[in-house]
Write an enzyme that holds these catalytic residues in place. Structure first.
Site, PDB file in Angstrom:
ATOM      1  N   SER A  73     -10.392   3.416   8.378  1.00 38.25           N
ATOM      2  CA  SER A  73     -11.328   2.494   7.739  1.00 38.25           C
ATOM      3  C   SER A  73     -12.570   3.225   7.251  1.00 38.25           C
ATOM      4  O   SER A  73     -12.963   4.260   7.782  1.00 38.25           O
ATOM      5  CB  SER A  73     -11.750   1.396   8.720  1.00 38.25           C
TER       6      SER A  73
HETATM    7  N1  SAH Z   1      -8.831   1.078  13.250  1.00 36.06           N
HETATM    8  C1  SAH Z   1      -8.419   2.087  12.298  1.00 36.06           C
HETATM    9  C2  SAH Z   1      -7.887   1.489  11.031  1.00 36.06           C
HETATM   10  C3  SAH Z   1      -6.444   1.302  11.084  1.00 36.06           C
HETATM   11  S1  SAH Z   1      -5.701   0.633   9.623  1.00 36.06           S
HETATM   12  C4  SAH Z   1      -9.575   3.032  11.998  1.00 36.06           C
HETATM   13  O1  SAH Z   1     -10.514   3.099  12.740  1.00 36.06           O
HETATM   14  O2  SAH Z   1      -9.527   3.746  11.030  1.00 36.06           O
HETATM   15  C5  SAH Z   1      -4.904  -0.763  10.312  1.00 36.06           C
HETATM   16  C6  SAH Z   1      -3.898  -0.502  11.399  1.00 36.06           C
HETATM   17  O3  SAH Z   1      -3.341  -1.764  11.753  1.00 36.06           O
HETATM   18  C7  SAH Z   1      -2.730   0.375  10.985  1.00 36.06           C
HETATM   19  O4  SAH Z   1      -2.618   1.465  11.856  1.00 36.06           O
HETATM   20  C8  SAH Z   1      -1.514  -0.563  11.088  1.00 36.06           C
HETATM   21  O5  SAH Z   1      -0.337   0.083  11.525  1.00 36.06           O
HETATM   22  C9  SAH Z   1      -1.996  -1.582  12.096  1.00 36.06           C
HETATM   23  N2  SAH Z   1      -1.283  -2.858  12.053  1.00 36.06           N
HETATM   24  C10 SAH Z   1      -0.874  -3.563  10.966  1.00 36.06           C
HETATM   25  N3  SAH Z   1      -0.256  -4.689  11.339  1.00 36.06           N
HETATM   26  C11 SAH Z   1      -0.271  -4.713  12.692  1.00 36.06           C
HETATM   27  C12 SAH Z   1       0.215  -5.643  13.679  1.00 36.06           C
HETATM   28  N4  SAH Z   1       0.855  -6.771  13.350  1.00 36.06           N
HETATM   29  N5  SAH Z   1       0.030  -5.335  14.974  1.00 36.06           N
HETATM   30  C13 SAH Z   1      -0.617  -4.204  15.352  1.00 36.06           C
HETATM   31  N6  SAH Z   1      -1.102  -3.296  14.476  1.00 36.06           N
HETATM   32  C14 SAH Z   1      -0.937  -3.553  13.157  1.00 36.06           C
END
Ligand code: SAH
Length: 222
Positions: A73
């Site tokens: 993010s």
């Molecule tokens: N928190 C991270 C951003 C991750 S992007 C940061 O600090 O950069 C969003 C994440 O959500 C991805 O890794 C994706 O695999 C996860 N995700 C998407 N759908 C999901 C679900 N239903 N359950 C759990 N994780 C999910």
């Protein structure tokens, strides 16, 4: 934590503490007020959360790919979400949905007692576990799974933070939020997402929009 990290990985140029300081100042200029959050932006070495090839871009205020079609993010968004989550006072237990590379987790971890973090892609989670251990972060419990279901075992949570956008606030997450608790979650279809702050009061939920955002989707099922 910062001292240790700086000690073992003396930054060069684009990965140095000075670069993080610049990022923290920029976020302050953009309206981030929480000292704790800005301090964490200074502390957490974001370049260790992306591929080495992208390390030189790690302190730009932008999302970057982390593999598996996912992104780390944007720092402003991480800061804004963390600030909104913490705004209601001290949080003991926080549920995080969408661990990804763990940057958001690392920013939040020293500011709360315990984080329970759910990620649907096990390979991402494996690397993230190790990364946070390397950074001496131990108050996080991880679990591969579907964030739509939350993590009932440790509910209710004082705070819930969701890093992927849903069409609507998942019912299970509303149920797992403690009375008096707060949830920060992006909601809506691509191009029309907004960040919501959902507060659970004794007899109802209250929603406030924190503005437009752009997240990867919260995938249904695992
Ligand atoms: N928190 C991270 C951003 C991750 S992007 C940061 O600090 O950069 C969003 C994440 O959500 C991805 O890794 C994706 O695999 C996860 N995700 C998407 N759908 C999901 C679900 N239903 N359950 C759990 N994780 C999910």
């Amino acid at each position: 934590m910062a001292g240790h990290v700086n000690g073992i990985r003396q930054g060069i140029g684009m990965t140095s503490a000075r670069t993080r300081e610049r990022l923290a100042r920029r976020l302050a200029d953009q309206g981030i007020r929480s000292r704790d959050v800005l301090e964490q932006i200074r502390n957490v070495p974001r370049h260790l959360f992306v591929d080495e090839a992208l390390a030189s871009r790690a302190y730009e205020d932008t999302a970057l790919p982390i593999g598996h079609g996912q992104t780390i993010s944007q720092p402003y968004v991480v800061a804004r979400m963390t600030e909104a989550l913490l705004d209601g006072g001290r949080l003991d237990s926080v549920l995080e949905i969408g661990t990804g590379c763990g940057y958001q987790t690392a920013v939040l971890a020293p500011l709360v007692k315990r984080i329970y973090s759910v990620e649907r892609i096990p390979e991402l989670l494996r690397r993230t576990r190790q990364r946070l251990r390397d950074l001496d972060i131990y108050n996080v419990q991880f679990r591969p799974g579907d964030g739509w279901r939350g993590w009932p075992k440790y509910a209710p949570y004082d705070g819930i933070i969701v890093a992927a956008a849903a069409d609507e606030v998942p019912q299970k997450l509303l149920e797992q939020l403690a009375v008096g608790g707060r949830m920060v979650i992006p909601v809506g279809p691509p191009g029309r997402q907004e960040l919501l702050l959902v507060s659970r009061l004794s007899d109802r939920y209250e929603e406030v929009s924190l503005g437009a955002v752009s997240f990867v989707p919260l995938v249904p099922g695992t």
